[in-house]
Scaffold this active site. Structure first.
Site, mmCIF file in Angstrom:
data_model
loop_
_atom_site.group_PDB
_atom_site.id
_atom_site.type_symbol
_atom_site.label_atom_id
_atom_site.label_comp_id
_atom_site.label_asym_id
_atom_site.label_seq_id
_atom_site.Cartn_x
_atom_site.Cartn_y
_atom_site.Cartn_z
ATOM 1 C CG ASP A 148 -12.798 -3.106 -6.446
ATOM 2 O OD1 ASP A 148 -12.207 -2.167 -6.907
ATOM 3 O OD2 ASP A 148 -11.949 -4.102 -5.952
ATOM 4 N N GLY B 270 -8.093 -3.760 -3.340
ATOM 5 C CA GLY B 270 -6.926 -3.635 -3.163
ATOM 6 C C GLY B 270 -6.120 -4.764 -2.955
ATOM 7 C CB ILE C 11 -7.782 -5.272 1.129
ATOM 8 C CG1 ILE C 11 -7.177 -4.292 1.902
ATOM 9 C CG2 ILE C 11 -9.220 -5.409 1.581
ATOM 10 C CD1 ILE C 11 -8.003 -2.725 1.858
ATOM 11 C CG ASN C 12 -8.955 -8.183 -3.082
ATOM 12 O OD1 ASN C 12 -10.045 -7.785 -2.365
ATOM 13 N ND2 ASN C 12 -9.055 -7.635 -4.095
ATOM 14 C CB SER D 92 -12.104 0.909 -8.669
ATOM 15 O OG SER D 92 -10.982 1.371 -8.194
ATOM 16 C CB SER E 131 -0.910 0.470 -7.997
ATOM 17 O OG SER E 131 -2.300 0.624 -7.234
ATOM 18 C CD GLU F 250 1.459 -7.487 -12.836
ATOM 19 O OE1 GLU F 250 0.681 -6.921 -12.334
ATOM 20 O OE2 GLU F 250 1.999 -8.398 -12.052
ATOM 21 N N GLY G 274 -3.031 -20.900 -17.159
ATOM 22 C CA GLY G 274 -2.597 -21.644 -15.956
ATOM 23 C C GLY G 274 -1.405 -20.613 -15.267
ATOM 24 C CG ASP H 61 -5.869 -9.388 -5.552
ATOM 25 O OD1 ASP H 61 -4.584 -9.371 -5.929
ATOM 26 O OD2 ASP H 61 -6.875 -8.565 -5.935
#
Length: 307
Positions: free
Chosen positions: A14, A39, A42-43, A92, A138, A189, A227, A254
């Protein structure tokens, strides 16, 4: 519960910069440039380790950018396993425009992944004994939509709790198979999953329906500055986010998930872990660009002795 194991199939390096204003054609000079490992999984691992827990990040990486990502994680001291792929790990780029205060985010799709490159992930999940297995981020376009469902199946066989944070077909297919301990979709989502705009009551009912159908034991829906809510067999908990001056929303989800997994792993009550996670998400928006939450900021928003 043992160490947390996270999976990231489509990680990224990033990059973040600040500019005075975004303009067409002309060169735009940047400032405050930084590069962070990125990602979802990872985060999450980075947050768990930052809070004093133990998490190992398992991810697919390839090419010079894969080595760069691995070096960034090495610099942070994050335990990890990079599984090699033929393609190059994506990069990214996010830019904060001073004139508007807006973040502009440019996210590449990532490399195609061959089936044989993904199979070691299944074996690693199958070997995990207890604890938490987190699949976040993703899927590569070439990966089957039910791949996270396969990870969930292997994790559950050995008593691990499977945590899911993804979107689209991967979210739908994994929930359809069940075996999810905690799902963490955003409001957007959830609306994509249910094919409709959802107000707060609709979100509560939708999240509870996933629990009642046995698709997930808990569903935490992040709602940005509003929230979050948490649905379980006991009902719905709804909490507002602390009022903070936001610098960037990147990494808030994350940070939320990593903090909640850490707190649950420490034996906290579910409601306390959920409130702590909301504080971590709010702490993330205090940082600029692609930085995650900081321990001192979380503690200021959710004071806990010994944190």
């Amino acid at each position: 519960m043992g160490p947390v194991l996270t999976f990231t199939l489509n990680p990224t390096v990033d990059l973040f910069s600040e500019v005075e204003a975004v303009r067409p054609i002309r060169k735009i000079r940047t400032s405050c440039d930084r590069a962070d490992p990125g990602g979802g999984g990872i985060n999450v691992a980075r947050v768990v380790n930052m809070l004093g827990g133990k998490a190992e990040a398992v991810f697919l990486g390839g090419g010079p950018t894969g080595q760069w990502l691995d070096a960034l994680l090495e610099a942070e001291g994050v335990p990890r396993r990079m599984l090699p792929i033929a393609g190059d790990t994506r990069v990214s780029f996010s830019v904060n425009e001073h004139a508007s205060g807006y973040d502009y985010r440019f996210v590449r799709g990532g490399p195609d992944i061959a089936t044989e490159e993904m199979m070691p992930l299944i074996e690693i999940a199958a070997a995990k004994q207890g604890g938490y297995v987190v699949a976040s981020g993703s899927l590569p376009a070439s990966a089957p939509a039910d791949f996270y469902a396969r990870l969930a199946h292997e994790a559950n066989r050995n008593g691990a709790r499977f945590v899911l944070d993804t979107s689209g077909a991967a979210l739908k297919d994994t929930l359809a198979e069940g075996g999810v301990f905690l799902a963490k979709p955003s409001q957007g989502e959830m609306e994509e999953l249910f094919g409709a705009e959802l107000d707060e009551q609709g979100l509560c009912e939708a999240a509870l329906s996933l629990v009642r159908r046995g698709q997930a034991e808990m569903v935490a829906v992040s709602m940005g500055a509003q929230g979050a809510l948490l649905a379980s067999a006991e009902g719905v908990i709804r909490r507002s986010a602390p009022r903070v001056k936001a610098r960037s929303a990147i990494g808030a989800g994350d940070s939320f998930l990593g903090a909640m997994i850490w707190a649950l792993g420490e034996g906290w009550a579910t409601e306390d872990a959920f409130e702590f996670a909301i504080a971590a998400g709010a702490a993330a928006v205090l940082t600029s660009g692609t930085q995650l939450c900081r321990k001192a900021d979380i503690e200021a928003l959710y004071p806990m002795p010994g944190l």
